[in-house]
Design a protein around this motif. Sequence first.
Motif, short mmCIF file in Angstrom:
data_model
loop_
_atom_site.label_atom_id
_atom_site.label_comp_id
_atom_site.label_asym_id
_atom_site.label_seq_id
_atom_site.Cartn_x
_atom_site.Cartn_y
_atom_site.Cartn_z
N ARG A 51 0.83 -1.20 0.00
CA ARG A 51 0.00 0.00 0.00
C ARG A 51 0.87 1.25 0.00
O ARG A 51 0.56 2.24 -0.69
CB ARG A 51 -0.91 0.00 1.22
CG ARG A 51 -1.92 -1.13 1.26
CD ARG A 51 -2.73 -1.08 2.56
NE ARG A 51 -3.38 -2.34 2.84
CZ ARG A 51 -4.06 -2.60 3.94
NH1 ARG A 51 -4.13 -1.68 4.90
NH2 ARG A 51 -4.64 -3.77 4.14
N LEU A 52 1.93 1.25 0.78
CA LEU A 52 2.81 2.41 0.86
C LEU A 52 3.51 2.68 -0.47
O LEU A 52 3.65 3.84 -0.88
CB LEU A 52 3.84 2.21 1.97
CG LEU A 52 3.31 2.43 3.40
CD1 LEU A 52 4.24 1.80 4.42
CD2 LEU A 52 3.14 3.92 3.69
N CYS A 53 3.95 1.63 -1.14
CA CYS A 53 4.62 1.82 -2.43
C CYS A 53 3.66 2.43 -3.45
O CYS A 53 4.03 3.35 -4.19
CB CYS A 53 5.16 0.49 -2.95
SG CYS A 53 6.63 -0.11 -2.08
N ALA A 54 2.43 1.93 -3.50
CA ALA A 54 1.45 2.48 -4.44
C ALA A 54 1.12 3.93 -4.10
O ALA A 54 0.97 4.78 -5.00
CB ALA A 54 0.18 1.63 -4.42
N THR A 55 1.02 4.23 -2.82
CA THR A 55 0.71 5.60 -2.40
C THR A 55 1.88 6.53 -2.72
O THR A 55 1.67 7.67 -3.18
CB THR A 55 0.38 5.64 -0.90
OG1 THR A 55 -0.66 4.69 -0.64
CG2 THR A 55 -0.10 7.02 -0.48
N HIS A 56 3.08 6.07 -2.48
CA HIS A 56 4.27 6.86 -2.83
C HIS A 56 4.26 7.21 -4.32
O HIS A 56 4.51 8.37 -4.70
CB HIS A 56 5.53 6.08 -2.48
CG HIS A 56 6.76 6.56 -3.18
ND1 HIS A 56 7.46 7.67 -2.77
CD2 HIS A 56 7.41 6.07 -4.28
CE1 HIS A 56 8.49 7.87 -3.58
NE2 HIS A 56 8.49 6.91 -4.49
N THR A 57 3.96 6.24 -5.17
CA THR A 57 3.96 6.47 -6.62
C THR A 57 2.93 7.52 -7.01
O THR A 57 3.22 8.45 -7.79
CB THR A 57 3.68 5.15 -7.36
OG1 THR A 57 4.71 4.20 -7.05
CG2 THR A 57 3.63 5.37 -8.87
N LEU A 58 1.72 7.40 -6.47
CA LEU A 58 0.67 8.36 -6.83
C LEU A 58 0.96 9.75 -6.27
O LEU A 58 0.84 10.76 -6.97
CB LEU A 58 -0.68 7.85 -6.31
CG LEU A 58 -1.87 8.79 -6.52
CD1 LEU A 58 -2.12 9.03 -8.01
CD2 LEU A 58 -3.13 8.25 -5.85
N PHE A 59 1.34 9.83 -5.00
CA PHE A 59 1.55 11.12 -4.36
C PHE A 59 2.75 11.86 -4.95
O PHE A 59 2.77 13.09 -4.97
CB PHE A 59 1.70 10.95 -2.85
CG PHE A 59 0.40 10.84 -2.11
CD1 PHE A 59 0.19 11.55 -0.94
CD2 PHE A 59 -0.62 10.02 -2.57
CE1 PHE A 59 -1.00 11.45 -0.24
CE2 PHE A 59 -1.82 9.91 -1.88
CZ PHE A 59 -2.02 10.63 -0.72
N ALA A 60 3.75 11.12 -5.43
CA ALA A 60 4.91 11.77 -6.03
C ALA A 60 4.52 12.57 -7.27
O ALA A 60 5.14 13.59 -7.58
CB ALA A 60 5.96 10.71 -6.40
N GLU A 61 3.47 12.12 -7.95
CA GLU A 61 2.98 12.86 -9.12
C GLU A 61 2.44 14.24 -8.73
O GLU A 61 2.35 15.14 -9.56
CB GLU A 61 1.89 12.06 -9.83
CG GLU A 61 2.36 10.72 -10.39
CD GLU A 61 1.21 9.89 -10.94
OE1 GLU A 61 0.06 10.40 -10.95
OE2 GLU A 61 1.47 8.75 -11.35
N HIS A 62 2.08 14.38 -7.45
CA HIS A 62 1.55 15.65 -6.94
C HIS A 62 2.55 16.37 -6.04
O HIS A 62 2.18 17.30 -5.33
CB HIS A 62 0.26 15.38 -6.16
CG HIS A 62 -0.82 14.73 -6.97
ND1 HIS A 62 -1.67 15.44 -7.79
CD2 HIS A 62 -1.19 13.42 -7.08
CE1 HIS A 62 -2.52 14.60 -8.38
NE2 HIS A 62 -2.25 13.37 -7.95
N ASP A 63 3.81 15.94 -6.10
CA ASP A 63 4.88 16.55 -5.29
C ASP A 63 4.59 16.48 -3.79
O ASP A 63 4.92 17.39 -3.04
CB ASP A 63 5.12 18.00 -5.70
CG ASP A 63 5.67 18.11 -7.12
OD1 ASP A 63 6.48 17.24 -7.49
OD2 ASP A 63 5.27 19.04 -7.84
N VAL A 64 3.97 15.37 -3.37
CA VAL A 64 3.72 15.14 -1.95
C VAL A 64 4.58 13.95 -1.51
O VAL A 64 4.53 12.88 -2.12
CB VAL A 64 2.23 14.86 -1.66
CG1 VAL A 64 2.03 14.52 -0.18
CG2 VAL A 64 1.37 16.05 -2.06
#
Length: 416
Positions: free
Chosen positions: A17-30
């Motif tokens: 879950r953390l890896c998927a969230t990291h990937t998505l949030f990185a697109e938003h500079d979070v």
Amino acid sequence: MRLCIQWPRFGPLHLARLCATHTLFAEHDVEVVGLETAGDDALYEWRVESGATPFRREQVFPDGVFEAIPPAEMHRATLDTLDRLRPDGVAIMSYGYPDARAALLWCRRNRRAAVLMQATKEDDAERVGWRERVKSLIVRQFDAAIVGGTPQRAYTEKLGLPASVVFEKYNAVDNAYFRQAADASRALSSPPSLPGLAGDAPFFLASNRFIPRKNLDRLLLAYGAYRRRANALGHAPWRLLMLGDGVLRPDLEGLVAERGIEGVAFCGFRQIDELPHYYARAGAFVHPALADQWALVVNEAMAAGLPVIVSTGAGCARDLVRDGENGFTFDPTSAEALTEALLRVADPAADRTAMGTRSQEIVEGWAPERFAESMWSAFQAGLRRADRRAHPVAQTVLTALNVLPRDQKAFHTVEA
């Protein structure tokens, strides 16, 4: 911006879950920071996951065992860690343990977004009026929530969070891993040397901790009746493989011996890299729990392409099981109903391939990527509501529950 996602200890499902969230949030500079309270725990037998991660990983007690850390010490150290990290929001696993309550208190003191992560539904345990009122007071201090599915949403809204800030898909596992690893195992010329996998006789698979609410004695009785019925029908009965371990194992083994139930194999606890070999060769997965907040083992079995037989006491049943399409649900208090479900799935005329394919289609709605999308929505909703202080009584309660008790489970009602 920065979001911390907090769990007591990371297992494989949390890392996915953390890896998927990291990937998505990185697109938003979070930035996503995985906040792990302890390096180990006494409840689960997962291997300690110490490999590199694409996200930043922070451990409050790297060498600690979660259950051995005094509540007041956990409270102080969690607050200190968040003071150092200064996130814009914290996604917090429930409110049942001191680390979670400390993280919520920190968010309210600093007016940062607090996102509740919850799998609890109303019928998981007996609910007591005063305790529910305290719980509601605590839940209303969160700004948003990500929950398992339909029954978890209903309970969270009943406790006081507005429907508009409650999002689903919390209970995800690494679907791609279980699907691909099971397919790879099926392609092997012979099964690996693991307990119960010798030979090619079909079997039902169950995977649990051996504790009372998992209802495993009733499963064994229902399975014994299934064998008698299958023999009477002229069908070769399937075996039953039991993965897991726990305090009830001697009692369950004694029940098998006392009743003369043939075909049962106790295979012990298996690590994540061994599970796909069992899923690959099982004919169906059965989960008999009287009460489970969700039952992530059902997600795993479905991702691997299995039909499932799931009790209505499992929190996932309403959302993941389509009766007649990918399996069947049953009343966990009725051994007869479970026997009937076993017979239906093992019937030579049943199209188990189609059922397994349907399982994979359904569980894709609970993939880590869906968790990440819901986390993004919850984080955004939480930011809009974050500029508020804790209710004075709630602040007192959160502190008191962490500082006064010696037992971490002082406000934890579901049997672990």
